[in-house]
Scaffold this motif. Structure first.
Motif, mmCIF file in Angstrom:
data_model
loop_
_atom_site.group_PDB
_atom_site.id
_atom_site.type_symbol
_atom_site.label_atom_id
_atom_site.label_comp_id
_atom_site.label_asym_id
_atom_site.label_seq_id
_atom_site.Cartn_x
_atom_site.Cartn_y
_atom_site.Cartn_z
ATOM 1 N N THR A 162 0.829 -1.206 0.000
ATOM 2 C CA THR A 162 0.000 0.000 0.000
ATOM 3 C C THR A 162 0.860 1.251 0.000
ATOM 4 O O THR A 162 0.609 2.194 -0.752
ATOM 5 C CB THR A 162 -0.908 0.018 1.245
ATOM 6 N N GLU A 185 -11.573 3.882 -4.133
ATOM 7 C CA GLU A 185 -11.237 2.913 -3.086
ATOM 8 C C GLU A 185 -12.229 2.962 -1.930
ATOM 9 O O GLU A 185 -12.464 1.942 -1.278
ATOM 10 C CB GLU A 185 -9.799 3.138 -2.597
ATOM 11 N N CYS A 186 -12.802 4.133 -1.707
ATOM 12 C CA CYS A 186 -13.857 4.210 -0.702
ATOM 13 C C CYS A 186 -15.055 3.366 -1.147
ATOM 14 O O CYS A 186 -15.715 2.730 -0.326
ATOM 15 C CB CYS A 186 -14.306 5.659 -0.513
ATOM 16 N N GLU A 188 -15.020 0.614 -2.886
ATOM 17 C CA GLU A 188 -14.743 -0.809 -2.686
ATOM 18 C C GLU A 188 -15.067 -1.255 -1.265
ATOM 19 O O GLU A 188 -15.738 -2.263 -1.054
ATOM 20 C CB GLU A 188 -13.277 -1.113 -2.984
ATOM 21 N N SER A 189 -14.568 -0.485 -0.320
ATOM 22 C CA SER A 189 -14.785 -0.856 1.075
ATOM 23 C C SER A 189 -16.063 -0.204 1.594
ATOM 24 O O SER A 189 -16.226 -0.041 2.787
ATOM 25 C CB SER A 189 -13.583 -0.423 1.905
ATOM 26 N N GLY A 190 -16.925 0.160 0.693
ATOM 27 C CA GLY A 190 -18.011 1.065 1.053
ATOM 28 C C GLY A 190 -19.314 0.410 1.436
ATOM 29 O O GLY A 190 -19.482 -0.802 1.419
ATOM 30 N N ASP A 191 -20.231 1.284 1.767
ATOM 31 C CA ASP A 191 -21.530 0.900 2.261
ATOM 32 C C ASP A 191 -22.505 0.714 1.101
ATOM 33 O O ASP A 191 -22.607 -0.361 0.534
ATOM 34 C CB ASP A 191 -22.053 2.006 3.190
#
Lengths: 248, 248
Positions: A162, A185-186, A188-191
């Motif tokens: 990273t 990227e938010c 991907e790991s998002g809500d």
DNA sequence: CGAAATCTTGACCGATCTCAACTTACGTGG
DNA sequence: CCACGTAAGTTGAGATCGGTCAAGATTTCG
């Protein structure tokens, strides 16, 4: 796992000053400070119990500094509640936000495996509880249960990957692109499917992305004018055209 | 240590193609490919012998690619002769030089401890010999001799520290400063008292520092005009005023 | 020796920072 | 629960840094 008693981890803190000790809620919350950590979550009950014996717990109030550049630190800190801001000062004194730790994340690792001092700062962003393990206790544990080393090596590899990727972005991409990649990227790991919530203030985001709040503000406005995103209330952003965003 | 025979490490290469295998000079040169590596240099003879049994050797000609982005790699490469250029491509396709490996250095580590693919490129800058250890062999070895894990963790910590520091520099410093800091670091690891030799071409230096060759050329000229340095023939630079340089 | 790569220098322009003024959001205490 | 003060965010104008393009000089290596 939840039967582990507080007595195992409450003894005395490493810090003999200012910090109020963790006041001990139900034991489940204590267990989580260890069991939640990816490095340890494959341990058997017996090993878990053993490592919890050498774990101490401390609380920090919002704004308190957990460690600073130059500290001789030999503790691994594991966040069990709250958020911690890790940042660095460059040679010319400018601050860069490196990462934000959430419950389950850990820090202190850079000084843990080498003879050295901290080169970053850690500051509680809210009232925060951490568990701590000393270098000696951890190393003893690693020598006894070598598979944990492999877990940590894996975690280090990821972080190194990273960090190097981030360096390359700074070296070669302009702010537009760095911001777009961050938003992606938010996601991907998002809500929600097409909505994200910025995990930090725009001021912090600017610091993280190596730019200024003004530029973040303008670039987000640009992205909105061009129809890629829509800024909502709070820190929420709706992504209207992810593909387009990534071609910026 | 030097009695270790070639037969232990010459068997067959992992690469079944193009690459000519190491042709076996005297055994001392083989031993060095392992014993020279900080991770391994505390091993006892017996352990050393054991790890050399699972080590293979291969050569690459100048310009050959050792691995590329997307490769499924599970080899640790240790340079025993030559130089290897590690670089990355950013999302928008621009290249950044990450580091240059010299004999004793190793690479491949990022894919070694996690299920993943390479995200960087490794290219021989000259005719190069490498020793290789497979992921499985190495992990087995680490579980058997846990102190080596601590060595590797220490090495990873250092690299992580370096990488994060580098990221912060890119995020906050301008080219002048990054260049000055680079020159200063060359001094530390340097030869003569006040003279350094750039470890790479100015083109590569530009890539490493996230700028262009033109800018490097101009900034060095500026530093020379301001009396901080004096450029000599080849890649040599005389540092006239280190303190001044660091205030740029 | 000559081709190719590297390096240098100039002119120009675009990206982003800085400074400043203003608006908005937030936390604290009454 | 509101008012206020402070921090965060926005927007504009101007300045600067550094990238791009181009031409020429220099070095390197086969």
């Amino acid at each position: 796992m939840h039967e582990i008693k507080n007595q195992y981890i409450e003894k005395q803190g490493y810090h003999d000053v200012t910090h109020t000790h963790h006041q001990g809620h139900e034991s489940a919350s204590h267990a989580s400070c260890i069991t939640v950590v990816p490095i340890f979550n494959h341990l058997e009950g017996e090993q878990m119990e053993e490592i919890m014996k050498v774990t101490k717990s401390t609380s920090f109030k919002k704004g308190e500094v957990i460690y600073r550049e130059g500290d001789i630190s030999d503790l691994l800190y594991i966040v069990s509640k709250g958020k911690i801001r890790i940042y660095r000062l460059s040679e010319s004194g400018k601050e860069q936000l490196v990462r934000i730790l959430n419950p389950g994340d850990f820090t202190g690792e850079l000084a843990l495996f080498r003879e050295s001092i901290q080169e970053a700062y850690a500051e509680a962003m809210s009232d925060t509880d951490v568990c701590m393990i000393s270098r000696n206790d951890l190393q003893e544990f690693l020598l006894k249960y070598p598979t944990i080393s492999l877990k940590i090596l894996s975690e280090f590899s990821n972080r190194l990957e990273t960090s190097e990727k981030q360096t390359t972005r700074f070296a070669t991409e302009k702010v537009d692109t760095r911001l777009a990649l961050f938003l992606a990227e938010c996601m991907e790991s998002g809500d929600g499917p097409m909505e994200i919530e910025l995990p930090m203030s725009k001021k912090d985001l600017a610091s993280y992305l190596g730019t200024t709040p003004e530029t973040i503000s303008r670039k987000l406005a640009d992205l909105e004018n061009e129809g890629y995103i829509k800024q909502k209330s709070g820190r929420k952003i709706e992504i209207l055209d992810l593909d387009g965003l990534l071609l910026v």
